[in-house]
Write an enzyme that holds these catalytic residues in place. Sequence first.
Site, PDB file in Angstrom:
ATOM      1  N   HIS A 101       0.843  -1.201   0.000  1.00  9.80           N
ATOM      2  CA  HIS A 101       0.000   0.000   0.000  1.00  9.80           C
ATOM      3  C   HIS A 101       0.874   1.246   0.000  1.00  9.80           C
ATOM      4  CE1 HIS A 101      -4.035   1.772   1.617  1.00  9.80           C
ATOM      5  NE2 HIS A 101      -3.352   2.700   0.965  1.00  9.80           N
ATOM      6  N   ARG A 112       2.112   8.882  -6.354  1.00  9.37           N
ATOM      7  CA  ARG A 112       1.609  10.171  -6.860  1.00  9.37           C
ATOM      8  C   ARG A 112       1.831  10.427  -8.349  1.00  9.37           C
ATOM      9  NH1 ARG A 112      -1.786  10.201  -2.924  1.00  9.37           N
ATOM     10  NH2 ARG A 112      -1.069  11.045  -0.928  1.00  9.37           N
ATOM     11  N   ASN A 147      -4.794   5.988  -7.139  1.00 17.26           N
ATOM     12  CA  ASN A 147      -5.388   7.331  -7.103  1.00 17.26           C
ATOM     13  C   ASN A 147      -4.407   8.401  -7.568  1.00 17.26           C
ATOM     14  OD1 ASN A 147      -3.854   6.940  -4.772  1.00 17.26           O
ATOM     15  ND2 ASN A 147      -5.180   8.207  -3.489  1.00 17.26           N
ATOM     16  N   ASP A 181      -8.690   2.828  -3.303  1.00 15.86           N
ATOM     17  CA  ASP A 181      -8.238   3.382  -2.024  1.00 15.86           C
ATOM     18  C   ASP A 181      -8.338   4.900  -1.998  1.00 15.86           C
ATOM     19  OD1 ASP A 181      -6.964   3.122   0.611  1.00 15.86           O
ATOM     20  OD2 ASP A 181      -5.383   4.275  -0.344  1.00 15.86           O
ATOM     21  N   HIS A 235     -11.036  -0.080   0.662  1.00 17.08           N
ATOM     22  CA  HIS A 235     -10.957   1.020   1.631  1.00 17.08           C
ATOM     23  C   HIS A 235     -12.285   1.025   2.374  1.00 17.08           C
ATOM     24  CE1 HIS A 235     -10.027   5.310   2.838  1.00 17.08           C
ATOM     25  NE2 HIS A 235     -11.338   5.286   2.996  1.00 17.08           N
ATOM     26  N   ASP A 243       0.843   2.567   3.783  1.00 16.97           N
ATOM     27  CA  ASP A 243      -0.049   3.640   3.324  1.00 16.97           C
ATOM     28  C   ASP A 243       0.747   4.939   3.196  1.00 16.97           C
ATOM     29  OD1 ASP A 243      -2.226   5.033   2.431  1.00 16.97           O
ATOM     30  OD2 ASP A 243      -3.351   4.955   4.318  1.00 16.97           O
ATOM     31  N   HIS A 284       2.481  14.369   0.656  1.00 19.43           N
ATOM     32  CA  HIS A 284       1.696  15.531   0.247  1.00 19.43           C
ATOM     33  C   HIS A 284       2.601  16.746   0.141  1.00 19.43           C
ATOM     34  CE1 HIS A 284      -2.251  13.759   0.354  1.00 19.43           C
ATOM     35  NE2 HIS A 284      -2.096  13.351   1.596  1.00 19.43           N
TER      36      HIS A 284
END
Length: 425
Positions: free
Chosen positions: A56, A60, A90, A150, A177, A303, A307
């Site tokens: 997981h 990006r 994602n 997710d 998720h 996970d 960011h």
Amino acid sequence: MTAYLIRNVSVVGGAPTDLLIRDGVVAETGAGLTAPDATVLDATGLVALPGLVDLHTHLREPGREDAETVESGSRAAALGGYTAVCAMANTSPVADTAGVVEQVWRLGREAGLVDVQPIGAVTVGLAGERLAELGAMADSAARVRIFSDDGHCVADPKLMRRALEYVKAFDGVVAQHAEEPRLTEGAQMHEGEVSTRLGLTGWPAVAEEAIIARDVLLAEHVGSRLHICHVSTAGSVEVLRHAKARGVKVTAEVTPHHLLLTDEKAATYDPVYKVNPPLRTAADIAALRAALAEGVIDIVATDHAPHAVEDKECEWAYARPGMLGLETALSIALDVLGPQWDLIAERMSRAPARIAGLDSHGLDPAPGVPANLTLVDPSARRVVEPADLASRSRNTPYARMTLPGRIVATFLRGEPTVLDGKAVK
């Protein structure tokens, strides 16, 4: 290809031995090995583990290269002792077609630091309305076997059933998720005493538990494989325990931060502690730790969610959820589990490799085995400095914490990606 002779290393906590790596595999093991052409590494006091595998990871790319790229995330993974990572879908555009998953897969091969295995989206655009091109992604060069929306729950039970039926044909996995969205509207943190005190809208544990209960019943009905992402509550553990006792084909993961940090961290209003699912209570942490040791929870998965600064250094309500994890995961596992090397190898390498179908990973160092391994110094302690991390982002919840263990070296198919704690390239 350079040969390496690793001397006096403890393989998964066993007695010290030597490992000879040649032509991408472990050629020999045993005491007193000689190889005049090999580069010798003194590994006295170090532990050799099968290269870690993360089920997981958010890399990006494409779309948010300001936060992370496949290359920078791969470097962070190698420094964390990983030899394979599964990249979540994602991205922008979403990895819901063969073209996008192949792009991510090729970027991973070009970086050459870890094996990057793309995860395909379950639904088009993660919108939860119609199935994505699951078969085309499975047949692509990336050979996708795990599918997940997710960040979004596949909330429609009919769509979830269809996805489970579809992937069964090629022994695929749907990674859910687990979040009933109608129960988490406007939620900012775990629903409980702390959220009440702070006046923040709570995220109830039952929002996770209800979806897990529904989906294990669907997986049992279909006879397909289900994986539950980032389990965070004691109630979820009990649902999983019951499902496994009935023989349902369900596996589950827990993140390092859900094993260590509680919802009390939200009282600082520091957005670095905002994560999805939210940090829970000390009682939940105790249940998760016990379930990990017992095997009700199969694996530790990071996970890893980088960011950009503007997405984290803002008001709590507007901050994006997520934390870095790749470079600190093994240290957190050591802190939580202690030096139970066989258990750590199982939860962080062997089991995730089995779930993902990565046959050349998750294998203990032994003659003839691909040389995907990591060397750990269990006696070392390090202070986490965000500026020193390889990720393009800095949103680590462990800043300035002192953590146990240090990755000394990582090998991918016999080639070092990390030596003496530093990335080789």
